[in-house]
Design an enzyme around this catalytic site. Structure first.
Site, PDB file in Angstrom:
ATOM      1  N   PHE A   1       0.852  -1.188   0.000  1.00 44.31           N
ATOM      2  CA  PHE A   1       0.000   0.000   0.000  1.00 44.31           C
ATOM      3  C   PHE A   1       0.888   1.238   0.000  1.00 44.31           C
ATOM      4  CE2 PHE A   1      -2.277   3.413   2.250  1.00 44.31           C
ATOM      5  CZ  PHE A   1      -3.361   3.535   1.397  1.00 44.31           C
ATOM      6  N   GLY A   2       0.746   2.075  -1.028  1.00 47.59           N
ATOM      7  CA  GLY A   2       1.503   3.322  -1.125  1.00 47.59           C
ATOM      8  C   GLY A   2       0.584   4.506  -0.894  1.00 47.59           C
ATOM      9  N   TYR A   3       1.040   5.470  -0.092  1.00 50.57           N
ATOM     10  CA  TYR A   3       0.189   6.622   0.235  1.00 50.57           C
ATOM     11  C   TYR A   3       0.910   7.954   0.030  1.00 50.57           C
ATOM     12  CZ  TYR A   3       3.018   6.173   4.394  1.00 50.57           C
ATOM     13  OH  TYR A   3       4.105   6.061   5.233  1.00 50.57           O
ATOM     14  N   GLY A   4       2.216   7.890  -0.284  1.00 48.19           N
ATOM     15  CA  GLY A   4       2.990   9.115  -0.484  1.00 48.19           C
ATOM     16  C   GLY A   4       3.625   9.093  -1.852  1.00 48.19           C
ATOM     17  N   SER A   5       4.951   9.235  -1.897  1.00 48.90           N
ATOM     18  CA  SER A   5       5.599   9.240  -3.209  1.00 48.90           C
ATOM     19  C   SER A   5       5.422   7.910  -3.937  1.00 48.90           C
ATOM     20  CB  SER A   5       7.087   9.571  -3.068  1.00 48.90           C
ATOM     21  OG  SER A   5       7.750   8.549  -2.365  1.00 48.90           O
TER      22      SER A   5
ATOM     23  N   GLU B   1      13.115   3.545   1.153  1.00 45.87           N
ATOM     24  CA  GLU B   1      12.360   4.004   2.337  1.00 45.87           C
ATOM     25  C   GLU B   1      13.181   3.898   3.627  1.00 45.87           C
ATOM     26  OE1 GLU B   1       9.336   5.348   1.851  1.00 45.87           O
ATOM     27  OE2 GLU B   1       9.442   4.898  -0.277  1.00 45.87           O
TER      28      GLU B   1
HETATM   29  C1  SIN Z   1       4.629   5.829   0.670  1.00 44.53           C
HETATM   30  O1  SIN Z   1       4.646   6.537  -0.335  1.00 44.53           O
HETATM   31  O2  SIN Z   1       3.775   4.922   0.791  1.00 44.53           O
HETATM   32  C2  SIN Z   1       5.641   5.989   1.757  1.00 44.53           C
HETATM   33  C3  SIN Z   1       6.189   7.355   1.923  1.00 44.53           C
HETATM   34  C4  SIN Z   1       6.946   7.873   0.751  1.00 44.53           C
HETATM   35  O3  SIN Z   1       7.820   7.173   0.209  1.00 44.53           O
HETATM   36  O4  SIN Z   1       6.698   9.005   0.327  1.00 44.53           O
END
Ligand code: SIN
Length: 186
Positions: free
Chosen positions: A24-28, A99
């Site tokens: 699950f990705g929520y940012g970049s 990460e």
């Molecule tokens: C994510 O995107 O899920 C983790 C935070 C990031 O790498 O920005």
């Protein structure tokens, strides 16, 4: 300075190389997909909210002038939307490297847009990790972001690209959009 969580993730969460896993990705991870994946689907996780409370010393800032990037904070009843990727387990070596500034892989229960569910993994940076910057108002966060940049680009691009990607997914995130509004004014 911040801890490098690469080794910790590799040690604590060994994966069977033949497995395919939902991430699950929520940012970049929503908009910067520099890793191979088999499939991606809009998804959400419950009881978590996205916040620009984690420091970035390696991508969107430097050791001396860290940027701010997102992590998840526990928030009962909240729903955090993002993108889920089905990836080969071997991809986590690359992802753990990306990460490594304080994020640990944790289990995540995700709901896809058709209502079905899957258990997968997400990267979480918890309060108190060495790169943690913590809570600040949206205007303070916007000022901070405008003044930071690192090897992966400017901190404001991280935020602006995330805001665009969220809109493309029809997701509303008050915290992100409020910071975006301040950044566009500054
Ligand atoms: C994510 O995107 O899920 C983790 C935070 C990031 O790498 O920005």
């Amino acid at each position: 300075m911040s801890t490098n969580t690469f080794e910790q993730n590799q040690r604590q969460c060994p994966l069977d190389e033949d497995d395919q896993i939902w991430l699950f990705g929520y940012g970049s991870l929503i908009y910067l997909t520099d890793f191979p994946f088999l499939e991606s689907r809009p998804a959400s996780i419950r009881d978590w909210s996205r916040r620009f409370w984690q420091g970035s010393h390696d991508h969107r800032g430097t050791i001396d002038n860290p940027g701010r990037v997102v992590t998840l904070i526990e928030d009962e009843g909240a729903v955090c939307g993002g993108l889920a990727y089905r990836v080969e387990a071997t991809v986590f070596k690359q992802l753990d490297e990306r990460e490594k500034n304080g994020y640990l892989r944790v289990s995540a229960e995700m709901t896809f847009d058709d209502g079905s569910h899957a258990t997968g993994l997400t990267y979480l940076a918890t309060a108190g990790n060495e790169a943690w910057l913590g809570e600040a108002s949206e205007i303070e966060i916007a000022r901070h972001i405008c003044a930071a940049s690192g090897p992966s680009g400017s901190n404001s691009d991280y935020l602006l690209e995330l805001a665009v990607a969220l809109r493309e997914l029809n997701l509303h995130d008050q915290h992100v959009f409020e910071i975006e509004k301040h950044i566009l004014k500054l």
